[in-house]
Write a protein that holds these residues in place. Structure first.
Motif, PDB file in Angstrom:
ATOM      1  N   UNK A   1     -31.883  -2.411  87.321  1.00 13.46           N
ATOM      2  CA  UNK A   1     -30.686  -1.246  87.433  1.00 13.46           C
ATOM      3  C   UNK A   1     -29.340  -1.603  88.575  1.00 13.46           C
ATOM      4  N   UNK A   2     -29.851  -2.244  89.405  1.00 17.89           N
ATOM      5  CA  UNK A   2     -29.131  -2.250  90.656  1.00 17.89           C
ATOM      6  C   UNK A   2     -27.954  -3.272  90.058  1.00 17.89           C
ATOM      7  N   UNK A   3     -28.663  -4.400  89.744  1.00  8.15           N
ATOM      8  CA  UNK A   3     -27.518  -5.079  88.988  1.00  8.15           C
ATOM      9  C   UNK A   3     -26.798  -5.082  87.900  1.00  8.15           C
ATOM     10  N   UNK A   4     -26.771  -4.429  87.292  1.00 13.21           N
ATOM     11  CA  UNK A   4     -26.220  -3.758  85.921  1.00 13.21           C
ATOM     12  C   UNK A   4     -25.331  -3.219  86.297  1.00 13.21           C
ATOM     13  N   UNK A   5     -25.905  -1.989  87.912  1.00 16.34           N
ATOM     14  CA  UNK A   5     -24.961  -0.859  87.860  1.00 16.34           C
ATOM     15  C   UNK A   5     -23.512  -1.130  88.983  1.00 16.34           C
ATOM     16  N   UNK A   6     -24.274  -2.103  89.284  1.00 16.12           N
ATOM     17  CA  UNK A   6     -23.161  -2.747  91.260  1.00 16.12           C
ATOM     18  C   UNK A   6     -21.881  -3.717  90.141  1.00 16.12           C
ATOM     19  N   UNK A   7     -22.764  -4.421  89.035  1.00 18.72           N
ATOM     20  CA  UNK A   7     -21.597  -4.954  87.680  1.00 18.72           C
ATOM     21  C   UNK A   7     -20.475  -4.246  87.025  1.00 18.72           C
ATOM     22  N   UNK A   8     -21.423  -2.938  86.725  1.00 25.05           N
ATOM     23  CA  UNK A   8     -21.036  -2.042  86.226  1.00 25.05           C
ATOM     24  C   UNK A   8     -19.517  -1.400  87.286  1.00 25.05           C
ATOM     25  N   UNK A   9     -20.013  -1.291  87.769  1.00 21.16           N
ATOM     26  CA  UNK A   9     -19.186  -0.677  89.237  1.00 21.16           C
ATOM     27  C   UNK A   9     -17.821  -1.154  89.935  1.00 21.16           C
ATOM     28  N   UNK A  10     -18.390  -2.797  89.705  1.00 21.03           N
ATOM     29  CA  UNK A  10     -17.190  -3.709  90.379  1.00 21.03           C
ATOM     30  C   UNK A  10     -15.565  -4.043  88.980  1.00 21.03           C
ATOM     31  N   UNK A  11     -16.693  -3.969  88.130  1.00 20.44           N
ATOM     32  CA  UNK A  11     -15.601  -4.105  86.434  1.00 20.44           C
ATOM     33  C   UNK A  11     -16.453  -5.948  86.710  1.00 20.44           C
ATOM     34  N   UNK A  12     -17.646  -6.905  87.172  1.00 22.36           N
ATOM     35  CA  UNK A  12     -17.999  -8.400  86.895  1.00 22.36           C
ATOM     36  C   UNK A  12     -18.496  -8.257  88.294  1.00 22.36           C
ATOM     37  N   UNK A  13     -18.978  -9.827  88.226  1.00 20.35           N
ATOM     38  CA  UNK A  13     -20.234 -10.440  88.741  1.00 20.35           C
ATOM     39  C   UNK A  13     -19.598  -9.800  90.625  1.00 20.35           C
ATOM     40  N   UNK A  14     -20.784 -10.664  90.370  1.00 20.78           N
ATOM     41  CA  UNK A  14     -21.195 -10.102  92.437  1.00 20.78           C
ATOM     42  C   UNK A  14     -21.091 -11.372  93.440  1.00 20.78           C
ATOM     43  N   UNK A  15     -19.895 -11.462  94.204  1.00 23.39           N
ATOM     44  CA  UNK A  15     -20.380 -12.566  95.314  1.00 23.39           C
ATOM     45  C   UNK A  15     -20.963 -12.717  96.046  1.00 23.39           C
ATOM     46  N   UNK A  16     -21.101 -11.810  96.782  1.00 19.45           N
ATOM     47  CA  UNK A  16     -22.220 -12.356  97.575  1.00 19.45           C
ATOM     48  C   UNK A  16     -23.226 -10.886  98.006  1.00 19.45           C
ATOM     49  N   UNK A  17     -25.140 -11.550  98.358  1.00 20.28           N
ATOM     50  CA  UNK A  17     -25.966 -10.513  98.433  1.00 20.28           C
ATOM     51  C   UNK A  17     -26.228 -10.304 100.206  1.00 20.28           C
ATOM     52  N   UNK A  18     -27.155  -9.502 100.631  1.00 21.51           N
ATOM     53  CA  UNK A  18     -27.357  -9.654 101.915  1.00 21.51           C
ATOM     54  C   UNK A  18     -29.021  -8.975 101.928  1.00 21.51           C
TER      55      UNK A  18
END
Ligand code: NAI
Length: 270
Positions: free
Chosen positions: A75-92
């Protein structure tokens, strides 16, 4: 000073509990460097409400996720991709918790049920995060994942208790997943081995004040602060460190390679 090192990059930050948290400091620095962020923490931590201050400061949504729950992570990764309108570049990944330490169980008397939870929250959670991103193809090519660790993974610090084993496992996951994600998508995965730092998780270690001042005396540069750790995270998320992966990187003012210092010798002679 900001250098625009993360301009246009999008990242997820796990583990900002309060303003002392390494994740909190890192979120502020990433924002300064031009990144867009999504913040996450365990639902129980979100109930404290502190994170909303950070969310406002860095203009980021907060999506709750328990790192031991695969549905939450999806749910987190899907929500983040939706928010950004694309993929994620970094994760801490800035997450850690020891149930046996909390319950005052010494290393030789740990409860194995608690131990399993500790290893899941503090180490296998990195595998869970990476697996979720892998399955969703959520991280961009040349993306960067950083997890925080401590030198008790290599050397004995008796009161670090079962977290020493958790950190050894965490570093193993970074190395092994780093191989697979590197081959598949050029995603790089590293751990930063940070000096003892005055935070909620840090203060859980017995005798932590003595621990911090010993490390300070044993490090030629002194202890690295949470803000300095944040700076180091920024470099690892940036394009300037593209060929660094599967490493455990000491960020400790030289502590890890120091046998003894004059300050410690002087102290012992007193
Ligand atoms: P912190 O207490 O501010 O952060 C730990 C975070 O883990 C908290 O935000 C907590 O809510 C989160 N967490 C715990 N269980 C969780 C779960 N089930 N799901 C999601 N999140 C969960 O403390 P700090 O020091 O900033 O810790 C961050 C990382 O840095 C940890 O991995 C810690 O072991 C590591 N580290 C800390 C050092 C120190 O001396 N403070 C030294 C070296 C590494």
């Amino acid at each position: 000073m900001a250098y625009n090192l993360l301009k246009g990059k999008k990242g997820i930050i796990f583990g900002a509990l309060d303003e002392k948290s390494i994740a909190w400091r890192t979120a502020l620095r990433c924002h300064e460097e031009g990144a867009q962020l999504v913040l996450t923490n365990a639902p129980v931590a979100l109930r404290m409400g502190e994170i909303n201050k950070l969310a406002e400061a860095v203009n980021a949504p907060v999506i709750g996720a328990d790192v031991t729950n695969m549905d939450d992570l999806k749910n987190l990764f899907e929500g983040a991709m939706k928010h950004f309108g694309g993929k994620i570049d970094f994760v801490l990944h800035s997450v850690g918790m020891s149930l046996n330490v909390r319950k005052n169980k010494p290393y030789t008397e740990i409860d194995y049920g608690f131990n399993q939870k500790t290893l899941d929250i503090s180490a296998m959670s990195l595998h869970r995060v990476l697996r979720t991103a892998w399955d969703l193809d959520a991280i961009s090519d040349w993306g960067s994942v950083v997890a925080l660790t401590y030198i008790a993974a290599q050397r004995v610090f008796p009161d670090y208790n079962e977290m020493a084993d958790a950190k050894a496992l965490l570093e193993g996951v970074a190395r092994n997943f780093g191989y697979h994600y590197g081959v598949k998508k050029k995603v790089r995965i590293n751990t930063i081995s940070q000096s003892p730092t005055q935070t909620t998780a840090g203060s859980g270690v017995k005798g932590f004040d003595g621990f911090i001042s010993y490390a300070e005396k044993m490090s030629p540069l002194g202890n690295a602060s949470a803000d300095q750790c944040a700076d180091y995270c920024v470099t690892l998320f940036s394009d300037l460190t593209k060929m660094v992966t599967m490493q455990n990187l000491f960020h400790d003012g030289g502590f890890s390679f120091t046998g003894v210092t004059q300050a410690v010798i002087d102290q012992m002679g007193k």
